[in-house]
Design a protein around this motif. Sequence first.
Motif, short mmCIF file in Angstrom:
data_model
loop_
_atom_site.label_atom_id
_atom_site.label_comp_id
_atom_site.label_asym_id
_atom_site.label_seq_id
_atom_site.Cartn_x
_atom_site.Cartn_y
_atom_site.Cartn_z
N ARG A 71 0.82 -1.21 0.00
CA ARG A 71 0.00 0.00 0.00
C ARG A 71 0.85 1.25 0.00
NH1 ARG A 71 -3.14 -3.18 3.56
NH2 ARG A 71 -2.19 -2.15 5.38
N ARG A 72 1.92 1.22 0.83
CA ARG A 72 2.80 2.40 0.85
C ARG A 72 3.48 2.61 -0.52
NH1 ARG A 72 4.11 0.72 6.22
NH2 ARG A 72 5.93 -0.43 5.45
N GLU A 73 3.91 1.49 -1.13
CA GLU A 73 4.57 1.60 -2.42
C GLU A 73 3.60 2.14 -3.49
OE1 GLU A 73 7.37 1.51 -5.44
OE2 GLU A 73 7.59 1.45 -3.24
N ALA A 74 2.36 1.64 -3.41
CA ALA A 74 1.36 2.11 -4.36
C ALA A 74 1.09 3.61 -4.17
CB ALA A 74 0.06 1.31 -4.22
N ALA A 75 1.01 4.04 -2.91
CA ALA A 75 0.78 5.46 -2.62
C ALA A 75 1.96 6.29 -3.10
CB ALA A 75 0.55 5.65 -1.11
N ARG A 76 3.18 5.72 -2.85
CA ARG A 76 4.36 6.46 -3.28
C ARG A 76 4.39 6.63 -4.79
NH1 ARG A 76 9.11 5.73 -5.37
NH2 ARG A 76 8.73 3.48 -5.66
N GLN A 77 4.02 5.59 -5.53
CA GLN A 77 4.01 5.66 -6.98
C GLN A 77 2.96 6.63 -7.49
OE1 GLN A 77 3.57 1.65 -8.41
NE2 GLN A 77 5.64 1.01 -7.75
N ARG A 78 1.77 6.62 -6.80
CA ARG A 78 0.74 7.59 -7.20
C ARG A 78 1.21 9.02 -6.99
NH1 ARG A 78 -2.68 3.79 -4.67
NH2 ARG A 78 -2.76 5.08 -2.78
N ALA A 79 1.87 9.24 -5.85
CA ALA A 79 2.37 10.60 -5.57
C ALA A 79 3.44 11.01 -6.58
CB ALA A 79 2.94 10.65 -4.15
N GLN A 80 4.31 10.04 -6.94
CA GLN A 80 5.35 10.35 -7.92
C GLN A 80 4.75 10.69 -9.28
OE1 GLN A 80 8.27 7.27 -8.32
NE2 GLN A 80 9.58 8.47 -9.68
#
Length: 314
Positions: free
Chosen positions: A16-25
């Motif tokens: 979930r954190r990785e997905a959020a990080r990718q969305r933010a990027q």
Amino acid sequence: MTNRPEGDARAARNERREAARQRAQRARTQQKRRQRGTRLGLQIGLGVVLLAAATIVTLVLVDSVKPAGPGPSTMSQGGITIGQGLKPVSAAATPSASATEGAGTVRITLYVDYLCPICGQFEKANGEYIENLVDSGAATVDIHPVAILSNRSQGTKYSLRAANAAACVAEHSPDQFFAVNAALFADQPEEGTAGLTDAQLTKVVTGVDGLENRRAVTKCIADQDYSKWVDERTSAVSGGDIPGSSLTTFPGTPLVLVNGQQYELTSPITNDDFRTFVVTAAGATDATPTPTPSATPTPSATPTGSTSPKPTKS
């Protein structure tokens, strides 16, 4: 109820954190792209504006230094010479102050501004007298229209437009120049007013009997074919280039010369005084015909301080 192993829960959180990080990027990348596009658009827009401004400035500068071009073929030195029968003498350059058309012929030279009140007063007092002299062959008259008072007509540059109209007649209908010159003074507006519109000016000029090439004259007035030439000649005269005289300083309008001698204006302006000056300058009384009584009117107005014949740069 079966509990998920702790390792699976940790992996889910990491996902979930990785997905959020990718969305933010991705969001940051899109934002940067939008900002780059905005900056590029602004730069392109600013470049277009600067290019347009540079083009306008260039055109203005080119127009301001563009040569005036030739004047009317009958006014090679800024004036037209009218002789017997009130017809142009020739298209040659204005003769020197000492030149005459024949034995006893008087040469009158006039520098006039069609907004100048004193010019109008001089014309009222002496126009018919000069006409008699010239028509009979006793004199020739060189008429130089200038635009000294271009800044005295509420921004319409009436002096310049009227002098251009006179130049148009000199080119396209020179036989009627003397009559048009008189008509422009007969309908002279007051100094300080907007003067005549181009339509009114055209009506005055084309209303002169016998005017030739009316269409060409009308177009010449509308297009101001000789306005730059008039402006150039006015600057030259104001600077001391005064054909037909030995003067090096322009005293203002009207400048009246008889055989090269400057006539000092009187107040009030009278035909009697000017006629005496003509006879004296001619050196013999038989050089001038006897004027009719109607040729010696006295102007109703006298020169005022605001209309002193001092040149005013346009």
